[in-house]
Design a protein around this motif. Structure first.
Motif, PDB file in Angstrom:
ATOM      1  N   ALA A  68     -12.612  23.895  -4.334  1.00  0.00           N
ATOM      2  CA  ALA A  68     -12.704  23.706  -2.882  1.00  0.00           C
ATOM      3  C   ALA A  68     -12.706  25.068  -2.183  1.00  0.00           C
ATOM      4  O   ALA A  68     -12.073  26.019  -2.632  1.00  0.00           O
ATOM      5  CB  ALA A  68     -11.541  22.865  -2.375  1.00  0.00           C
ATOM      6  N   ALA A  69     -13.422  25.138  -1.069  1.00  0.00           N
ATOM      7  CA  ALA A  69     -13.523  26.387  -0.312  1.00  0.00           C
ATOM      8  C   ALA A  69     -12.240  26.688   0.466  1.00  0.00           C
ATOM      9  O   ALA A  69     -11.886  27.848   0.657  1.00  0.00           O
ATOM     10  CB  ALA A  69     -14.710  26.323   0.641  1.00  0.00           C
ATOM     11  N   LYS A  86       0.877  -1.165   0.000  1.00  0.00           N
ATOM     12  CA  LYS A  86       0.000   0.000   0.000  1.00  0.00           C
ATOM     13  C   LYS A  86       0.913   1.212   0.000  1.00  0.00           C
ATOM     14  O   LYS A  86       1.723   1.400   0.911  1.00  0.00           O
ATOM     15  CB  LYS A  86      -0.895   0.024   1.232  1.00  0.00           C
ATOM     16  N   VAL A  87       0.806   2.007  -1.054  1.00  0.00           N
ATOM     17  CA  VAL A  87       1.629   3.204  -1.197  1.00  0.00           C
ATOM     18  C   VAL A  87       0.709   4.415  -1.024  1.00  0.00           C
ATOM     19  O   VAL A  87      -0.228   4.599  -1.799  1.00  0.00           O
ATOM     20  CB  VAL A  87       2.325   3.243  -2.574  1.00  0.00           C
ATOM     21  N   SER A  88       0.977   5.220  -0.011  1.00  0.00           N
ATOM     22  CA  SER A  88       0.172   6.407   0.275  1.00  0.00           C
ATOM     23  C   SER A  88       1.000   7.660   0.043  1.00  0.00           C
ATOM     24  O   SER A  88       2.099   7.788   0.579  1.00  0.00           O
ATOM     25  CB  SER A  88      -0.311   6.409   1.725  1.00  0.00           C
ATOM     26  N   PHE A  89       0.464   8.551  -0.773  1.00  0.00           N
ATOM     27  CA  PHE A  89       1.045   9.871  -0.984  1.00  0.00           C
ATOM     28  C   PHE A  89       0.114  10.850  -0.280  1.00  0.00           C
ATOM     29  O   PHE A  89      -1.100  10.788  -0.482  1.00  0.00           O
ATOM     30  CB  PHE A  89       1.088  10.232  -2.472  1.00  0.00           C
ATOM     31  N   TRP A  90       0.658  11.747   0.553  1.00  0.00           N
ATOM     32  CA  TRP A  90      -0.212  12.723   1.204  1.00  0.00           C
ATOM     33  C   TRP A  90       0.513  14.043   1.396  1.00  0.00           C
ATOM     34  O   TRP A  90       1.731  14.109   1.430  1.00  0.00           O
ATOM     35  CB  TRP A  90      -0.776  12.191   2.512  1.00  0.00           C
ATOM     36  N   GLN A  91      -0.316  15.090   1.473  1.00  0.00           N
ATOM     37  CA  GLN A  91       0.209  16.441   1.580  1.00  0.00           C
ATOM     38  C   GLN A  91      -0.803  17.306   2.317  1.00  0.00           C
ATOM     39  O   GLN A  91      -2.011  17.160   2.139  1.00  0.00           O
ATOM     40  CB  GLN A  91       0.463  16.975   0.169  1.00  0.00           C
ATOM     41  N   GLU A  92      -0.298  18.201   3.140  1.00  0.00           N
ATOM     42  CA  GLU A  92      -1.141  19.136   3.886  1.00  0.00           C
ATOM     43  C   GLU A  92      -1.382  20.404   3.070  1.00  0.00           C
ATOM     44  O   GLU A  92      -0.551  20.796   2.253  1.00  0.00           O
ATOM     45  CB  GLU A  92      -0.488  19.525   5.209  1.00  0.00           C
ATOM     46  N   GLY A  93      -2.502  21.064   3.334  1.00  0.00           N
ATOM     47  CA  GLY A  93      -2.780  22.373   2.756  1.00  0.00           C
ATOM     48  C   GLY A  93      -3.012  22.371   1.260  1.00  0.00           C
ATOM     49  O   GLY A  93      -2.711  23.345   0.583  1.00  0.00           O
ATOM     50  N   VAL A  94      -3.573  21.298   0.731  1.00  0.00           N
ATOM     51  CA  VAL A  94      -3.830  21.189  -0.703  1.00  0.00           C
ATOM     52  C   VAL A  94      -5.138  21.898  -1.024  1.00  0.00           C
ATOM     53  O   VAL A  94      -6.167  21.627  -0.415  1.00  0.00           O
ATOM     54  CB  VAL A  94      -3.904  19.709  -1.135  1.00  0.00           C
ATOM     55  N   LEU A  95      -5.088  22.797  -1.991  1.00  0.00           N
ATOM     56  CA  LEU A  95      -6.282  23.520  -2.427  1.00  0.00           C
ATOM     57  C   LEU A  95      -6.725  22.949  -3.772  1.00  0.00           C
ATOM     58  O   LEU A  95      -6.141  23.251  -4.812  1.00  0.00           O
ATOM     59  CB  LEU A  95      -6.009  25.015  -2.536  1.00  0.00           C
ATOM     60  N   LEU A  96      -7.742  22.102  -3.739  1.00  0.00           N
ATOM     61  CA  LEU A  96      -8.274  21.496  -4.958  1.00  0.00           C
ATOM     62  C   LEU A  96      -9.157  22.494  -5.695  1.00  0.00           C
ATOM     63  O   LEU A  96      -9.786  23.354  -5.059  1.00  0.00           O
ATOM     64  CB  LEU A  96      -9.072  20.239  -4.628  1.00  0.00           C
ATOM     65  N   PRO A  97      -9.221  22.394  -7.030  1.00  0.00           N
ATOM     66  CA  PRO A  97     -10.103  23.292  -7.783  1.00  0.00           C
ATOM     67  C   PRO A  97     -11.541  23.204  -7.270  1.00  0.00           C
ATOM     68  O   PRO A  97     -12.072  22.113  -7.067  1.00  0.00           O
ATOM     69  CB  PRO A  97     -10.000  22.769  -9.215  1.00  0.00           C
TER      70      PRO A  97
END
Length: 125
Positions: free
Chosen positions: A100-101, A87-98
């Motif tokens: 998203a509020a 299981k390979v997990s990529f994660w990041q904090e503070g991501v602003l998706l198109p």
């Protein structure tokens, strides 16, 4: 010793304890070195931080506030030596998706059959 000094030392000690559980993360240009490390690890886990042009481009595109972290864990070992389901997990904090509020933590999980030779296992047994 003054009360404020004592409180500062206690807070520093608690902070150190919290960070003692943080995994050691190796800077890597892609997930493969972390996957190989997990296959070799006795506990089947490894951790990294994605670096380089791709990581920079992703972080800029989504205005992220942290590096891209990689966590790999072994879900199942196969009979073929050096092979497992990872299981390979990529994660990041503070991501602003198109659309998203507000920014948030974003995680992408991938399951992969992988071996130390860089290929998938010949059998799922």
């Amino acid at each position: 010793m003054k009360t404020s000094s004592l409180l500062a030392l206690v807070a520093l000690g608690l902070s150190s304890l919290a960070h003692a559980e943080d995994p050691i993360r190796t800077p890597v240009p892609d997930a493969r070195p972390v996957m190989f490390a997990a296959l070799r690890a006795t506990d089947g886990k490894a951790h990294g931080i994605l670096t380089g042009e791709i990581a920079d481009a992703i972080s800029q595109r989504f205005k992220a506030t942290s590096p891209i972290y990689i966590d790999v864990s072994t879900e199942r070992k196969y009979a073929q030596p050096g092979c497992a389901r990872l299981k390979v997990s990529f994660w990041q904090e503070g991501v602003l998706l198109p659309g998203a509020a507000s920014p948030r933590r974003q995680t992408v999980d991938v399951g992969i059959n992988y071996c130390l030779d860089g290929l998938p296992s010949r059998s799922l047994q």
